[in-house]
Motif scaffolding. Structure first.
Motif, PDB file in Angstrom:
ATOM      1  N   UNK A   1     -18.649  14.906  -3.039  1.00  0.00           N
ATOM      2  CA  UNK A   1     -18.808  13.550  -3.169  1.00  0.00           C
ATOM      3  C   UNK A   1     -18.260  12.990  -1.809  1.00  0.00           C
ATOM      4  N   UNK A   2     -18.586  11.453  -1.844  1.00  0.00           N
ATOM      5  CA  UNK A   2     -18.105  10.817  -0.586  1.00  0.00           C
ATOM      6  C   UNK A   2     -16.606  10.440  -0.706  1.00  0.00           C
ATOM      7  N   UNK A   3     -16.204  10.494   0.683  1.00  0.00           N
ATOM      8  CA  UNK A   3     -14.526  10.119   0.655  1.00  0.00           C
ATOM      9  C   UNK A   3     -14.309   8.523   0.698  1.00  0.00           C
ATOM     10  N   UNK A   4     -13.336   8.448   1.192  1.00  0.00           N
ATOM     11  CA  UNK A   4     -13.045   6.967   1.514  1.00  0.00           C
ATOM     12  C   UNK A   4     -13.482   6.495   2.584  1.00  0.00           C
ATOM     13  N   UNK A   5     -14.313   5.371   2.589  1.00  0.00           N
ATOM     14  CA  UNK A   5     -14.780   4.740   3.718  1.00  0.00           C
ATOM     15  C   UNK A   5     -14.103   4.355   4.954  1.00  0.00           C
ATOM     16  N   UNK A   6     -14.810   4.411   6.020  1.00  0.00           N
ATOM     17  CA  UNK A   6     -13.882   4.161   7.229  1.00  0.00           C
ATOM     18  C   UNK A   6     -13.353   2.449   7.034  1.00  0.00           C
ATOM     19  N   UNK A   7     -14.114   1.960   6.683  1.00  0.00           N
ATOM     20  CA  UNK A   7     -13.925   0.449   6.695  1.00  0.00           C
ATOM     21  C   UNK A   7     -12.672   0.297   5.684  1.00  0.00           C
ATOM     22  N   UNK A   8     -12.827   0.972   4.464  1.00  0.00           N
ATOM     23  CA  UNK A   8     -11.563   0.821   3.483  1.00  0.00           C
ATOM     24  C   UNK A   8     -10.431   1.515   3.996  1.00  0.00           C
ATOM     25  N   UNK A   9     -10.530   2.670   4.504  1.00  0.00           N
ATOM     26  CA  UNK A   9      -9.527   3.123   5.202  1.00  0.00           C
ATOM     27  C   UNK A   9      -8.833   2.268   6.287  1.00  0.00           C
ATOM     28  N   UNK A  10      -9.472   1.605   7.106  1.00  0.00           N
ATOM     29  CA  UNK A  10      -8.896   0.447   8.292  1.00  0.00           C
ATOM     30  C   UNK A  10      -7.811  -0.512   7.396  1.00  0.00           C
ATOM     31  N   UNK A  11      -8.942  -0.807   6.281  1.00  0.00           N
ATOM     32  CA  UNK A  11      -8.302  -2.091   5.489  1.00  0.00           C
ATOM     33  C   UNK A  11      -7.028  -1.697   5.017  1.00  0.00           C
ATOM     34  N   UNK A  12      -6.940  -0.552   4.435  1.00  0.00           N
ATOM     35  CA  UNK A  12      -5.672   0.075   3.656  1.00  0.00           C
ATOM     36  C   UNK A  12      -4.657   0.303   4.973  1.00  0.00           C
ATOM     37  N   UNK A  13      -4.939   0.954   5.885  1.00  0.00           N
ATOM     38  CA  UNK A  13      -3.986   1.286   6.854  1.00  0.00           C
ATOM     39  C   UNK A  13      -3.182  -0.176   7.473  1.00  0.00           C
ATOM     40  N   UNK A  14      -4.140  -1.255   7.496  1.00  0.00           N
ATOM     41  CA  UNK A  14      -3.467  -2.300   7.918  1.00  0.00           C
ATOM     42  C   UNK A  14      -2.445  -3.210   7.085  1.00  0.00           C
ATOM     43  N   UNK A  15      -2.899  -2.856   5.952  1.00  0.00           N
ATOM     44  CA  UNK A  15      -2.144  -3.283   4.805  1.00  0.00           C
ATOM     45  C   UNK A  15      -0.739  -2.698   4.809  1.00  0.00           C
ATOM     46  N   UNK A  16      -0.755  -1.238   4.849  1.00  0.00           N
ATOM     47  CA  UNK A  16       0.508  -0.499   4.906  1.00  0.00           C
ATOM     48  C   UNK A  16       1.423  -0.561   6.115  1.00  0.00           C
ATOM     49  N   UNK A  17       0.634  -0.835   7.409  1.00  0.00           N
ATOM     50  CA  UNK A  17       1.324  -1.108   8.442  1.00  0.00           C
ATOM     51  C   UNK A  17       2.140  -2.376   8.356  1.00  0.00           C
ATOM     52  N   UNK A  18       1.547  -3.292   7.648  1.00  0.00           N
ATOM     53  CA  UNK A  18       2.177  -4.837   7.758  1.00  0.00           C
ATOM     54  C   UNK A  18       3.174  -4.908   6.622  1.00  0.00           C
ATOM     55  N   UNK A  19       3.259  -3.900   5.731  1.00  0.00           N
ATOM     56  CA  UNK A  19       4.223  -3.942   4.593  1.00  0.00           C
ATOM     57  C   UNK A  19       5.624  -3.934   5.158  1.00  0.00           C
ATOM     58  N   UNK A  20       6.325  -5.159   4.832  1.00  0.00           N
ATOM     59  CA  UNK A  20       7.986  -5.068   4.984  1.00  0.00           C
ATOM     60  C   UNK A  20       8.579  -4.991   3.755  1.00  0.00           C
ATOM     61  N   UNK A  21       9.645  -4.283   3.811  1.00  0.00           N
ATOM     62  CA  UNK A  21      10.570  -3.971   2.666  1.00  0.00           C
ATOM     63  C   UNK A  21      11.117  -5.407   2.400  1.00  0.00           C
ATOM     64  N   UNK A  22      11.162  -5.393   0.945  1.00  0.00           N
ATOM     65  CA  UNK A  22      11.788  -6.950   0.513  1.00  0.00           C
ATOM     66  C   UNK A  22      13.169  -6.626   0.433  1.00  0.00           C
TER      67      UNK A  22
END
Lengths: 193, 87
Positions: free
Chosen positions: B66-87
């Motif tokens: 079956x299909x994997x994670x779409x390119x679009x969703x991957x990019x979105x999550x990557x941005x979210x992760x890279x902008x994560x700052x530890x509180x």
């Protein structure tokens, strides 16, 4: 002291597909599944210091995703009333009769050897699509019971439905899945497969 | 003691989810001994159950069914992760 954990920025490439497939096996809507994967990864980052390395990083993340999925189930069971769906839908009997009929008219045995089919990649793609064919309202109960092996009692508690409804839902889901496999794989004389 | 095919179908499914009563077990067994179609049905429910377990295992092991994670969703999550700052 936390266990060694890999760079968070590699997680999507490492685990994105596997987590997404894990989620879509249990949750129909792809965009919901994407959100759940994101939530699980972010939760993993936040609790990375709790990772003890008793399991692999992958199965640890799968465990987090599992919890997120269960939360989603609970939430959506409050919004959708499955019992009501069962009352409204009511055409299962004719569906079931139809299945019995077709079994009567054709050879009821599945053409082709099931264990041989199970070794074929193509078969699993068909099986995957057939799982997706189970009506949405039934698929959640099916996933809990058949994929994650949750007991009927536990499903009743989590989703707030009666055990009779759980049994009916599971029977419909199984019959539907079986019918789909017959139509798309085990149908007439596909022995050559 | 004698049950319909419809009832037998129910019992074939429910036997996977609850303990059948002694009476149910007996009438189910008698029915299957006389009705080939229901016997095949019950067997197929078992196979479908087994297959569902197998596909789950395959997916947990990382097989690309079956299909994997779409390119679009991957990019979105990557941005979210890279902008994560530890509180």
């Amino acid at each position: 002291m936390g266990h060694e954990i890999s760079d968070f920025n590699t997680w999507v490439d490492q685990y994105g597909d596997i987590l997404f497939r894990f989620a879509t096996l249990r949750v129909r809507d792809a965009s919901v599944a994407e959100d759940l994967v994101q939530e699980a990864l972010m939760a993993g980052i936040k609790s990375a210091k709790n990772f003890k390395g008793q399991s692999t990083e992958r199965s640890w993340l799968i465990g987090i995703l599992k919890h997120k999925i269960l939360d989603y189930y609970r939430k959506s069971s409050r919004e959708n009333n499955v019992s009501q769906y069962l009352d409204e839908e009511g055409n299962f009997e004719s569906f079931f009769d139809q299945q019995m009929m077709s079994a009567n008219h054709k050879a009821p045995e599945w053409a082709g050897d099931p264990s041989g089919s199970m070794e074929k990649e193509e078969f699993w793609n068909v099986f995957r699509s057939c799982l997706n064919n189970i009506p949405q309202k039934l698929s959640q109960v099916f996933a809990m019971r058949e994929i994650d092996g949750v007991s009927t009692d536990e499903i009743c508690k989590e989703l707030n439905i009666t055990s009779t409804n759980v049994w009916v839902i599971l029977h419909r889901a199984r019959a539907g899945l079986k019918g789909c496999l017959e139509k798309n794989w085990f149908g007439n004389n596909k022995d050559s497969r | 003691m004698f049950i319909s095919c419809k009832k037998a179908g129910e019992l074939a499914s429910e036997s996977h989810d609850r303990k059948l009563s002694v009476m149910e077990k007996l009438s189910f067994k008698i029915h299957l001994s006389m009705c080939k179609i229901c016997k095949v049905f019950a067997k197929q429910y078992e196979l479908v159950k087994e297959m569902t377990k197998i596909i789950n295992k395959k997916i947990e092991d990382g097989e690309p069914i079956g299909p994997g994670l779409s390119e679009e969703a991957s990019q979105k999550i990557k941005i979210k992760i890279s902008s994560y700052k530890e509180e």
